[in-house]
Design a protein around this motif. Sequence first.
Motif, PDB file in Angstrom:
ATOM      1  N   ILE A   1       0.811  -1.063  -0.222  1.00 56.15           N
ATOM      2  CA  ILE A   1      -0.120  -0.092  -0.197  1.00 56.15           C
ATOM      3  C   ILE A   1       0.856   1.012  -0.106  1.00 56.15           C
ATOM      4  CG2 ILE A   1      -1.705   1.317   1.357  1.00 56.15           C
ATOM      5  CD1 ILE A   1      -2.823  -1.149   0.193  1.00 56.15           C
ATOM      6  N   ALA A   2       0.774   2.292  -0.950  1.00 56.11           N
ATOM      7  CA  ALA A   2       1.524   3.429  -1.066  1.00 56.11           C
ATOM      8  C   ALA A   2       1.106   4.371   0.178  1.00 56.11           C
ATOM      9  CB  ALA A   2       1.297   3.953  -2.394  1.00 56.11           C
ATOM     10  N   ALA A   3       2.393   4.733   0.624  1.00 50.53           N
ATOM     11  CA  ALA A   3       2.316   5.945   1.736  1.00 50.53           C
ATOM     12  C   ALA A   3       1.408   7.207   0.936  1.00 50.53           C
ATOM     13  CB  ALA A   3       3.530   6.357   2.148  1.00 50.53           C
ATOM     14  N   ASP A   4       0.987   8.085   1.791  1.00 51.12           N
ATOM     15  CA  ASP A   4       0.340   9.188   1.350  1.00 51.12           C
ATOM     16  C   ASP A   4       1.468  10.125   0.477  1.00 51.12           C
ATOM     17  OD1 ASP A   4      -1.645   8.827   2.940  1.00 51.12           O
ATOM     18  OD2 ASP A   4      -1.571  10.126   4.428  1.00 51.12           O
ATOM     19  N   ASP A   5       0.772  10.674  -0.619  1.00 54.56           N
ATOM     20  CA  ASP A   5       1.640  11.371  -1.608  1.00 54.56           C
ATOM     21  C   ASP A   5       2.675  10.461  -2.279  1.00 54.56           C
ATOM     22  OD1 ASP A   5       0.150  13.807  -1.380  1.00 54.56           O
ATOM     23  OD2 ASP A   5       1.275  14.087   0.510  1.00 54.56           O
ATOM     24  N   GLU A   6       2.801   9.113  -2.229  1.00 50.36           N
ATOM     25  CA  GLU A   6       3.533   8.367  -2.890  1.00 50.36           C
ATOM     26  C   GLU A   6       2.764   7.603  -4.110  1.00 50.36           C
ATOM     27  OE1 GLU A   6       5.999   3.958  -2.468  1.00 50.36           O
ATOM     28  OE2 GLU A   6       4.598   4.904  -0.887  1.00 50.36           O
ATOM     29  N   GLU A   7       3.389   8.003  -5.323  1.00 44.22           N
ATOM     30  CA  GLU A   7       2.586   7.335  -6.464  1.00 44.22           C
ATOM     31  C   GLU A   7       2.608   5.879  -6.437  1.00 44.22           C
ATOM     32  OE1 GLU A   7       3.719   7.599 -11.228  1.00 44.22           O
ATOM     33  OE2 GLU A   7       3.571   9.498 -10.251  1.00 44.22           O
ATOM     34  N   GLY A   8       1.511   5.522  -6.996  1.00 43.11           N
ATOM     35  CA  GLY A   8       1.561   3.772  -6.987  1.00 43.11           C
ATOM     36  C   GLY A   8       0.215   3.550  -8.059  1.00 43.11           C
ATOM     37  N   GLU A   9       0.209   2.197  -8.540  1.00 48.88           N
ATOM     38  CA  GLU A   9      -0.980   2.105  -9.259  1.00 48.88           C
ATOM     39  C   GLU A   9      -2.322   1.835  -8.626  1.00 48.88           C
ATOM     40  OE1 GLU A   9      -1.917  -1.667 -12.651  1.00 48.88           O
ATOM     41  OE2 GLU A   9      -0.242  -1.713 -11.498  1.00 48.88           O
ATOM     42  N   LEU A  10      -3.404   2.201  -9.388  1.00 53.62           N
ATOM     43  CA  LEU A  10      -4.713   2.191  -8.817  1.00 53.62           C
ATOM     44  C   LEU A  10      -5.244   0.383  -9.025  1.00 53.62           C
ATOM     45  CD1 LEU A  10      -7.914   4.606  -9.140  1.00 53.62           C
ATOM     46  CD2 LEU A  10      -8.247   2.179  -9.834  1.00 53.62           C
ATOM     47  N   VAL A  11      -5.515   0.105  -8.011  1.00 56.89           N
ATOM     48  CA  VAL A  11      -6.151  -1.322  -7.846  1.00 56.89           C
ATOM     49  C   VAL A  11      -7.509  -1.238  -7.406  1.00 56.89           C
ATOM     50  CG1 VAL A  11      -5.813  -3.816  -7.315  1.00 56.89           C
ATOM     51  CG2 VAL A  11      -3.707  -2.177  -7.812  1.00 56.89           C
ATOM     52  N   HIS A  12      -8.427  -1.750  -8.361  1.00 52.71           N
ATOM     53  CA  HIS A  12     -10.039  -1.768  -7.850  1.00 52.71           C
ATOM     54  C   HIS A  12     -10.042  -3.461  -7.746  1.00 52.71           C
ATOM     55  CE1 HIS A  12     -14.005  -0.323  -8.686  1.00 52.71           C
ATOM     56  NE2 HIS A  12     -14.253  -1.391  -8.527  1.00 52.71           N
ATOM     57  N   CYS A  13     -10.846  -3.318  -6.513  1.00 53.86           N
ATOM     58  CA  CYS A  13     -11.229  -4.520  -6.083  1.00 53.86           C
ATOM     59  C   CYS A  13     -12.723  -4.535  -5.513  1.00 53.86           C
ATOM     60  CB  CYS A  13     -10.510  -5.153  -4.787  1.00 53.86           C
ATOM     61  SG  CYS A  13      -8.940  -4.706  -4.682  1.00 53.86           S
ATOM     62  N   GLY A  14     -13.520  -5.718  -5.638  1.00 52.75           N
ATOM     63  CA  GLY A  14     -14.625  -5.750  -5.222  1.00 52.75           C
ATOM     64  C   GLY A  14     -15.771  -6.204  -6.149  1.00 52.75           C
ATOM     65  N   PRO A  15     -17.098  -6.235  -5.873  1.00 50.99           N
ATOM     66  CA  PRO A  15     -18.108  -6.835  -6.880  1.00 50.99           C
ATOM     67  C   PRO A  15     -18.400  -5.986  -7.911  1.00 50.99           C
ATOM     68  CG  PRO A  15     -19.322  -5.688  -5.046  1.00 50.99           C
ATOM     69  CD  PRO A  15     -17.673  -5.760  -4.720  1.00 50.99           C
ATOM     70  N   LEU A  16     -17.707  -5.000  -8.274  1.00 45.59           N
ATOM     71  CA  LEU A  16     -18.017  -4.305  -9.709  1.00 45.59           C
ATOM     72  C   LEU A  16     -16.845  -4.569 -10.552  1.00 45.59           C
ATOM     73  CD1 LEU A  16     -18.814  -0.492  -8.456  1.00 45.59           C
ATOM     74  CD2 LEU A  16     -20.290  -2.297  -9.257  1.00 45.59           C
ATOM     75  N   VAL A  17     -15.955  -5.447  -9.958  1.00 45.15           N
ATOM     76  CA  VAL A  17     -14.818  -5.868 -11.082  1.00 45.15           C
ATOM     77  C   VAL A  17     -15.408  -7.114 -12.040  1.00 45.15           C
ATOM     78  CG1 VAL A  17     -12.573  -7.518 -11.110  1.00 45.15           C
ATOM     79  CG2 VAL A  17     -13.121  -5.773  -9.391  1.00 45.15           C
ATOM     80  N   ALA A  18     -15.409  -6.582 -13.385  1.00 51.28           N
ATOM     81  CA  ALA A  18     -15.760  -7.442 -14.525  1.00 51.28           C
ATOM     82  C   ALA A  18     -15.029  -9.004 -14.433  1.00 51.28           C
ATOM     83  CB  ALA A  18     -15.477  -6.682 -15.909  1.00 51.28           C
ATOM     84  N   GLN A  19     -15.596 -10.000 -15.450  1.00 47.63           N
ATOM     85  CA  GLN A  19     -15.168 -11.228 -15.363  1.00 47.63           C
ATOM     86  C   GLN A  19     -14.099 -11.380 -16.089  1.00 47.63           C
ATOM     87  OE1 GLN A  19     -18.874 -13.377 -16.325  1.00 47.63           O
ATOM     88  NE2 GLN A  19     -19.206 -13.358 -14.102  1.00 47.63           N
TER      89      GLN A  19
END
Length: 519
Positions: free
Chosen positions: A349-367
């Motif tokens: 997990i990136a620290a505050d103000d540290e750049e990282g990749e957006l990773v989306h989790c949960g039931p909206l994730v497609a198949q």
Amino acid sequence: MLLTMPHQPDPALRPLDHLAELAGAAGRGDRPALVLREGTLNHNQLRQRVARLAGWLAEMVPDKGARVASWAAKGEVTCLLPLAAARAGLVHVPINPLLKRAQAAHILADSGAMLLIGTGSRLASLEPGDLPAGCAALGEAEALAAAEAAGREMGPSAADPAELAAILYTSGSTGRPKGVMLSHANMWLGAVSVAHYLGLAEDDVTLAVLPLSFDYGQNQLLSTWYAGGCVVPLDFLFPKDVAKACAKHGVTTLAAVPPLWVQLTEIDWPEEARAPLRRLTNSGGALTVDLVRSLRGLFPEARLFPMYGLTEAFRSTYLDPALVDSHPTSMGKSIPFAEVLVINDAGDIAADDEEGELVHCGPLVAQGYWQDPERTAERFKPAPAASAYGGMAVWSGDRVRRAAESLLYFAGRRDAMIKSAGNRISPQEIEEAALASGLAAEAVALGVAHPRLGQAVHLVVRGAADEAARAELPKRLQRDLPNFMQPQHIHWRETMPLNPNGKIDRTALQAELNQEFAQ
């Protein structure tokens, strides 16, 4: 219903087609639901029309899970098919009406569609071999008349919400469009989520100006109907048509992409068009600070919702309208049913103000991507250990940072995708079309910053330098590619720059064009 994140799917989760039942079941059946050129359907009539179209579809395409495609402008067929196909146990494949024959043929073949419903002019443009084996093609009016004549009404489905409901084709940074597989649950929860955070109600009127082949455009229908409201589909020619429709129908909700917002701020808005507007929503690209200020000045009483999303997970974040003036460039926070993590290059997990990749989790994730396990494995990977949901996540490729108040800010992309006028464009598609013309030996398509489009398409080619070729290539591209993919500039070169590996140096070309066309 109050939704928080993380939150497991609502136990009342139902198949997608149940959206058509909600308003009538709640005693709002006589309220308007869909305004068409032919007249207005109330929610009771909407339920009946969905049931009748579903019944006919089940007879036409009896194999469960078969694909049914639509290729038409906004009308009854394109509006009802997302629910009717789901009810019939079929998978809807909406084709962007702006696409040309070659792109439509690819989508039909890739999805293995068994039925295509479209406008006559689009169907007439197809050539022998464009329809997959066994695929029937019917005009919109013909299909609706056949459904009416059959008279079979099909009740709400008992489908597993995890079953496939739609395949939405979207361009990637390489290759042809890929089909994102959406389940009933993906689309149902997307409707619930958006209706919730936008605060939609049964007296809302949504002007649907976005293409219904996009997840953002299709959700205009689903979230509004979930709330019991009314949708007015509009295929507009000029920005002033949007303002006229807002005044005529008392529109309360307007969704657009940044280039359209720019155009809308440049026209006169009569008070009767502005006054009813309660909310403006934006996705498909970031709003500039100047554009935010223009929208806030033009529509001071409307709440402005900047949003970020990707088809593979529908939508990830929105910015609370109360924070728009103070944080105009922020992506905001996660929407209901979405868990958004920022993961640094070490996988933590990136620290505050540290750049990282957006990773989306949960039931909206497609198949995943339809019949494409290789590209699915590149984008859909196990969720980070810190995820409250677990399971599969979408690793977006977008670089973001989390700042004060946990607000997210966009930093950039890793791939070469061109984002122009709200459209995600594959450079390789444009390059392939240029090479197929026989007029270019090498071709590189790039996106260059543009004040109205976000990015403009530039095409660098090496090939015949004679005037005939230079005049002919734009004509060939106009014939073979949709309008939004057309290069604004074609740059002819005798040689292409090469990197140490002997490949075309796209980075050098990008830097050269950026400097030449700097704003």
